[in-house]
Design an enzyme around this catalytic site. Structure first.
Site, PDB file in Angstrom:
ATOM      1  N   ASP A 157       0.925  -0.545   0.086  1.00 45.27           N
ATOM      2  CA  ASP A 157      -0.010   0.346  -0.207  1.00 45.27           C
ATOM      3  C   ASP A 157       0.588   1.639  -0.305  1.00 45.27           C
ATOM      4  O   ASP A 157       1.439   1.549   0.718  1.00 45.27           O
ATOM      5  CB  ASP A 157      -0.598  -0.113   0.889  1.00 45.27           C
ATOM      6  N   LEU A 158       0.928   1.655  -0.432  1.00 44.78           N
ATOM      7  CA  LEU A 158       2.329   3.013  -1.195  1.00 44.78           C
ATOM      8  C   LEU A 158       1.606   4.094  -0.136  1.00 44.78           C
ATOM      9  O   LEU A 158       2.541   5.571   0.018  1.00 44.78           O
ATOM     10  CB  LEU A 158       2.132   3.131  -3.054  1.00 44.78           C
ATOM     11  N   SER A 210      -7.154   8.878 -23.296  1.00 43.23           N
ATOM     12  CA  SER A 210      -8.696   7.477 -22.916  1.00 43.23           C
ATOM     13  C   SER A 210      -7.994   5.812 -23.285  1.00 43.23           C
ATOM     14  O   SER A 210      -8.281   5.645 -24.304  1.00 43.23           O
ATOM     15  CB  SER A 210     -10.024   8.032 -23.807  1.00 43.23           C
ATOM     16  N   ASN A 237      -4.576  13.675 -18.713  1.00 46.53           N
ATOM     17  CA  ASN A 237      -5.884  14.602 -19.856  1.00 46.53           C
ATOM     18  C   ASN A 237      -6.216  15.221 -18.656  1.00 46.53           C
ATOM     19  O   ASN A 237      -6.365  16.889 -19.507  1.00 46.53           O
ATOM     20  CB  ASN A 237      -6.426  14.084 -20.645  1.00 46.53           C
ATOM     21  N   TYR A 266     -10.077  14.518  -9.464  1.00 46.71           N
ATOM     22  CA  TYR A 266      -8.883  13.660  -9.415  1.00 46.71           C
ATOM     23  C   TYR A 266      -7.930  14.485 -10.399  1.00 46.71           C
ATOM     24  O   TYR A 266      -6.232  14.455 -10.174  1.00 46.71           O
ATOM     25  CB  TYR A 266      -9.370  12.616 -10.491  1.00 46.71           C
ATOM     26  N   ARG A 268     -15.911  11.870 -28.441  1.00 48.04           N
ATOM     27  CA  ARG A 268     -13.946  12.881 -27.529  1.00 48.04           C
ATOM     28  C   ARG A 268     -13.293  11.556 -28.402  1.00 48.04           C
ATOM     29  O   ARG A 268     -12.209  11.952 -27.783  1.00 48.04           O
ATOM     30  CB  ARG A 268     -15.130  13.335 -26.392  1.00 48.04           C
ATOM     31  N   GLY A 291      -3.177   3.680  -8.577  1.00 48.43           N
ATOM     32  CA  GLY A 291      -4.284   4.844  -8.160  1.00 48.43           C
ATOM     33  C   GLY A 291      -5.378   5.910  -8.108  1.00 48.43           C
ATOM     34  O   GLY A 291      -5.837   4.358  -8.803  1.00 48.43           O
TER      35      GLY A 291
HETATM   36  N1  LIG Z   1      -7.815   4.136 -17.511  1.00 47.49           N
HETATM   37  C1  LIG Z   1      -7.420   5.628 -18.437  1.00 47.49           C
HETATM   38  O1  LIG Z   1      -8.207   5.826 -19.627  1.00 47.49           O
HETATM   39  C2  LIG Z   1      -6.383   6.295 -17.276  1.00 47.49           C
HETATM   40  C3  LIG Z   1      -6.284   7.780 -18.564  1.00 47.49           C
HETATM   41  C4  LIG Z   1      -5.760   9.109 -17.757  1.00 47.49           C
HETATM   42  C5  LIG Z   1      -4.891   8.356 -16.655  1.00 47.49           C
HETATM   43  N2  LIG Z   1      -4.802   7.129 -15.894  1.00 47.49           N
HETATM   44  C6  LIG Z   1      -4.211   6.659 -14.679  1.00 47.49           C
HETATM   45  O2  LIG Z   1      -3.571   5.471 -15.042  1.00 47.49           O
HETATM   46  C7  LIG Z   1      -2.868   4.447 -14.855  1.00 47.49           C
HETATM   47  C8  LIG Z   1      -3.455   4.093 -13.961  1.00 47.49           C
HETATM   48  O3  LIG Z   1      -4.920   3.458 -14.320  1.00 47.49           O
HETATM   49  P1  LIG Z   1      -6.287   1.899 -14.384  1.00 47.49           P
HETATM   50  O4  LIG Z   1      -7.340   3.176 -15.348  1.00 47.49           O
HETATM   51  O5  LIG Z   1      -5.616   0.890 -14.683  1.00 47.49           O
HETATM   52  O6  LIG Z   1      -6.649   2.569 -13.322  1.00 47.49           O
HETATM   53  P2  LIG Z   1      -7.566   1.237 -11.974  1.00 47.49           P
HETATM   54  O7  LIG Z   1      -8.040   1.558 -10.653  1.00 47.49           O
HETATM   55  O8  LIG Z   1      -7.989  -0.232 -13.194  1.00 47.49           O
HETATM   56  O9  LIG Z   1      -5.559   0.370 -11.315  1.00 47.49           O
HETATM   57  C9  LIG Z   1      -4.981   0.940 -10.181  1.00 47.49           C
HETATM   58  C10 LIG Z   1      -4.357   0.539  -9.905  1.00 47.49           C
HETATM   59  O10 LIG Z   1      -3.305   0.898  -8.364  1.00 47.49           O
HETATM   60  C11 LIG Z   1      -4.348  -0.168  -7.141  1.00 47.49           C
HETATM   61  N3  LIG Z   1      -4.212   0.812  -6.292  1.00 47.49           N
HETATM   62  C12 LIG Z   1      -4.608   2.249  -5.802  1.00 47.49           C
HETATM   63  N4  LIG Z   1      -4.247   2.859  -4.253  1.00 47.49           N
HETATM   64  C13 LIG Z   1      -3.499   2.031  -4.616  1.00 47.49           C
HETATM   65  C14 LIG Z   1      -2.073   2.121  -3.128  1.00 47.49           C
HETATM   66  N5  LIG Z   1      -2.328   3.352  -2.593  1.00 47.49           N
HETATM   67  N6  LIG Z   1      -1.577   1.129  -2.714  1.00 47.49           N
HETATM   68  C15 LIG Z   1      -0.968   0.732  -3.968  1.00 47.49           C
HETATM   69  N7  LIG Z   1      -1.453   0.349  -5.396  1.00 47.49           N
HETATM   70  C16 LIG Z   1      -2.477   1.269  -5.310  1.00 47.49           C
HETATM   71  C17 LIG Z   1      -5.528  -0.145  -7.400  1.00 47.49           C
HETATM   72  O11 LIG Z   1      -5.381  -1.052  -6.277  1.00 47.49           O
HETATM   73  C18 LIG Z   1      -5.041  -0.481  -8.653  1.00 47.49           C
HETATM   74  O12 LIG Z   1      -5.160  -2.123  -8.953  1.00 47.49           O
HETATM   75  C19 LIG Z   1      -3.870   5.605 -12.688  1.00 47.49           C
HETATM   76  O13 LIG Z   1      -2.959   6.539 -12.617  1.00 47.49           O
HETATM   77  C20 LIG Z   1      -4.903   6.671 -13.426  1.00 47.49           C
HETATM   78  O14 LIG Z   1      -4.589   7.998 -13.122  1.00 47.49           O
HETATM   79  C21 LIG Z   1      -5.568   6.238 -16.798  1.00 47.49           C
END
Ligand SMILES: NC(=O)c1ccc[n+]([C@@H]2O[C@H](COP(=O)([O-])OP(=O)(O)OC[C@H]3O[C@@H](n4cnc5c(N)ncnc54)[C@H](O)[C@@H]3O)[C@@H](O)[C@H]2O)c1
Length: 273
Positions: A51-52, A165, A112, A136, A174, A73
């Site tokens: 847990d970061l 996305s 974004n 966020y 979009r 995150g």
């Molecule tokens: N999915 C998208 O289109 C998108 C777009 C822009 C940015 N992002 C960014 O990319 C990253 C990944 O997105 P995603 O869609 O795979 O999200 P997701 O929620 O599917 O995966 C995030 C992972 O982070 C882990 N996590 C959360 N809090 C934590 C903590 N305190 N310690 C350790 N692990 C933790 C969760 O358990 C989860 O497995 C994120 O940082 C997100 O903000 C995603």
């Protein structure tokens, strides 16, 4: 004997992380970490539960790493305590631990939504000042600013990826501007890891989108070459949009951040009062 560089991937159980884990496995020595179960380690891989938002967990998972891909995150709006823990405190802990462990580079999963309040008519690049469209988005402005601080003060290289996305294929209008295929995103992450020098770089995580709002010209040195194009999905999306009766004039369509910017928007009411 010098060992092969070790890459740490955070958020490895997530939507993007699962795919990036599969992509990185076999390409480098990998430590995959998440607070959720990760299953068996593959060949050349370690897995670590962490847990970061706990500094000692962050220190444990980055030990001996050459570079970190930080995807952990919460990728959407959530109560402030949750966002603060997962996106702000966890990112701070990660950077502190990386500096302490002598990590050379962090590739940060930004979004974004740090610039979501710009209008679709505007063209942005890495120098465009942030205009977050949500809590966020604001938490990722904080993360990018931590990345900048660690470069300026400690020389820890960082690539902030403002991911668009991330989807198998675009599903709304979009996305013609914002889409990034998982394959292209992995190409961009790999380019960010392997570029000779990055200093502090901001790059947009998008495929080869003719309707893109964001320029990656400043990040050419990463050598990223997208191979997927949102234009291949344009006719299907425009037809689907016409059928659903939606127009591009909704509040969502007035901001690059789409519904993220529109959610809770009451500026008209404030201006009238
Ligand atoms: N999915 C998208 O289109 C998108 C777009 C822009 C940015 N992002 C960014 O990319 C990253 C990944 O997105 P995603 O869609 O795979 O999200 P997701 O929620 O599917 O995966 C995030 C992972 O982070 C882990 N996590 C959360 N809090 C934590 C903590 N305190 N310690 C350790 N692990 C933790 C969760 O358990 C989860 O497995 C994120 O940082 C997100 O903000 C995603």
């Amino acid at each position: 004997m010098t060992q092969e560089p070790l890459i740490v991937l955070t958020g490895a159980a997530g939507k993007i992380g699962r795919r990036t884990r599969a992509f990185l496995k076999g390409r480098c020595r990998l430590r995959s970490t998440d607070m959720l179960e990760l299953g068996e380690a593959g060949r050349g891989e370690e897995v670590a539960l962490a847990d970061l938002s706990r500094a000692d967990d962050a220190a444990r998972v980055v030990r001996d790493a050459t570079a970190v891909v930080h995807l952990a995150g919460i990728p959407r709006d959530a109560p402030i305590d949750a966002i603060a823990g997962a996106n702000m405190i966890a990112t701070w802990n990660l950077f502190e631990a990386a500096r302490d462990a002598g990590v050379r580079r962090v590739v940060l999963g930004s979004t974004n939504h740090v610039v979501g309040f710009y209008a679709p008519e505007e063209r942005l690049d890495a120098e465009t000042p942030p205009r977050a469209d949500s809590l966020y988005g604001a938490s990722k402005v904080f993360a990018e600013s931590v990345a900048r601080l660690f470069w300026d003060k400690h020389g820890l290289e960082t690539v902030c990826l403002r991911i668009g996305s991330a989807l198998e294929r675009p599903t709304e209008l979009r996305h013609l501007s914002t889409w990034v295929s998982y394959d292209d995103l992995n190409r961009l992450i790999w380019a960010s890891l392997t570029a000779e020098r990055t200093g502090f770089t901001v790059a947009y995580g998008i495929s080869d989108n003719a309707r893109a709002w964001w320029s990656n010209a400043g990040a050419r040195h990463l050598g990223y070459q997208p191979e997927d194009r949102s234009a291949d999905h344009e006719a299907r999306l425009i037809a689907a949009n016409r059928l659903s009766g939606l127009t591009e004039r909704t509040l969502d369509a007035q901001f690059q951040g789409g519904r993220w910017a529109a959610e809770g928007y009451d500026r008209t009411r404030i201006e009238r009062s």
